[in-house]
Write a protein that holds these residues in place. Structure first.
Motif, short mmCIF file in Angstrom:
data_model
loop_
_atom_site.label_atom_id
_atom_site.label_comp_id
_atom_site.label_asym_id
_atom_site.label_seq_id
_atom_site.Cartn_x
_atom_site.Cartn_y
_atom_site.Cartn_z
N UNK A 170 0.65 -1.28 0.07
CA UNK A 170 0.38 0.16 -0.20
C UNK A 170 0.56 1.80 -0.25
N UNK A 171 2.05 1.19 1.29
CA UNK A 171 2.63 2.12 0.58
C UNK A 171 3.15 2.62 -0.22
N UNK A 172 4.29 1.55 -1.18
CA UNK A 172 3.94 2.37 -3.00
C UNK A 172 3.55 2.38 -3.71
N UNK A 173 2.05 1.98 -3.62
CA UNK A 173 0.72 2.51 -4.71
C UNK A 173 0.80 4.23 -3.94
N UNK A 174 0.61 3.54 -2.68
CA UNK A 174 0.28 5.52 -2.60
C UNK A 174 1.68 6.46 -2.55
N UNK A 175 2.75 6.18 -2.72
CA UNK A 175 4.16 6.66 -3.44
C UNK A 175 4.50 7.04 -4.93
N UNK A 176 3.63 6.09 -5.47
CA UNK A 176 3.81 6.09 -6.52
C UNK A 176 2.31 7.16 -7.28
N UNK A 177 1.64 6.65 -7.03
CA UNK A 177 0.34 8.35 -7.32
C UNK A 177 0.33 9.56 -6.97
N UNK A 178 1.65 9.86 -5.16
CA UNK A 178 2.04 10.94 -5.14
C UNK A 178 2.77 12.04 -6.17
N UNK A 179 3.72 10.71 -7.19
CA UNK A 179 4.88 11.24 -7.70
C UNK A 179 4.32 10.90 -9.29
N UNK A 180 3.01 10.78 -9.29
CA UNK A 180 2.75 10.58 -10.84
C UNK A 180 3.30 9.69 -11.45
N UNK A 181 3.69 8.13 -10.94
CA UNK A 181 4.26 7.04 -11.55
C UNK A 181 3.22 5.98 -11.38
N UNK A 182 1.61 6.13 -11.98
CA UNK A 182 0.41 5.30 -11.56
C UNK A 182 -0.39 5.36 -12.97
N UNK A 183 0.49 6.05 -14.11
CA UNK A 183 -0.04 6.29 -15.26
C UNK A 183 0.35 4.89 -16.53
N UNK A 184 0.88 4.23 -16.10
CA UNK A 184 1.91 2.94 -16.91
C UNK A 184 1.11 2.01 -15.97
N UNK A 185 1.29 2.02 -14.56
CA UNK A 185 1.39 0.26 -13.74
C UNK A 185 -0.01 0.61 -13.65
N UNK A 186 -0.94 1.44 -13.09
CA UNK A 186 -2.21 1.60 -13.56
C UNK A 186 -3.36 0.77 -15.42
N UNK A 187 -2.01 0.24 -16.15
CA UNK A 187 -2.12 -0.36 -17.47
C UNK A 187 -1.77 -1.81 -17.06
N UNK A 188 -1.00 -2.09 -16.64
CA UNK A 188 -0.38 -3.32 -16.50
C UNK A 188 -1.48 -3.66 -15.15
N UNK A 189 -2.18 -3.47 -14.22
CA UNK A 189 -2.66 -3.75 -13.34
C UNK A 189 -4.05 -3.57 -13.97
N UNK A 190 -5.09 -2.94 -14.76
CA UNK A 190 -6.33 -3.57 -15.01
C UNK A 190 -6.14 -4.40 -16.29
N UNK A 191 -5.06 -4.55 -16.68
CA UNK A 191 -4.68 -5.72 -17.87
C UNK A 191 -4.34 -7.03 -16.70
N UNK A 192 -3.99 -7.45 -15.56
CA UNK A 192 -3.70 -8.42 -15.00
C UNK A 192 -4.96 -8.53 -14.84
N UNK A 193 -5.83 -7.84 -13.90
CA UNK A 193 -6.97 -7.75 -13.68
C UNK A 193 -7.99 -7.92 -14.13
#
Length: 74
Positions: A35-58
């Motif tokens: 949770x801490x890493x995800x929170x940090x990634x969102x704070x640093x706006x690094x989630x855009x790429x990761x979100x696509x990967x998460x959505x694909x796996x989900x």
């Protein structure tokens, strides 16, 4: 027909995390970020790429059975 709704968030939402945490950990049985890493990634706006990967796996977890075949309605 499957309908998906996508929501973009710009700040950490604890209530949203409470609703999706179980799904996230089921989709990422190995390799889930904390949770801490995800929170940090969102704070640093690094989630855009990761979100696509998460959505694909989900989506794969949601739509496919353990053999990789499309799930059917029970």
């Amino acid at each position: 027909m499957l309908e998906l709704e996508f929501t973009t968030i710009e700040e950490w939402d604890e209530a949203l995390w409470a609703r999706i945490e179980r799904i996230y950990h089921e989709a990422f049985q190995s390799g889930a970020k904390t949770k801490a890493i995800l929170h940090s990634m969102l704070d640093r706006k690094l989630v855009i790429y990761t979100r696509a990967c998460i959505m694909e796996k989900w989506l794969r977890w949601l739509l496919l059975d353990w053999r990789g075949r499309l799930r059917t309605a029970s």
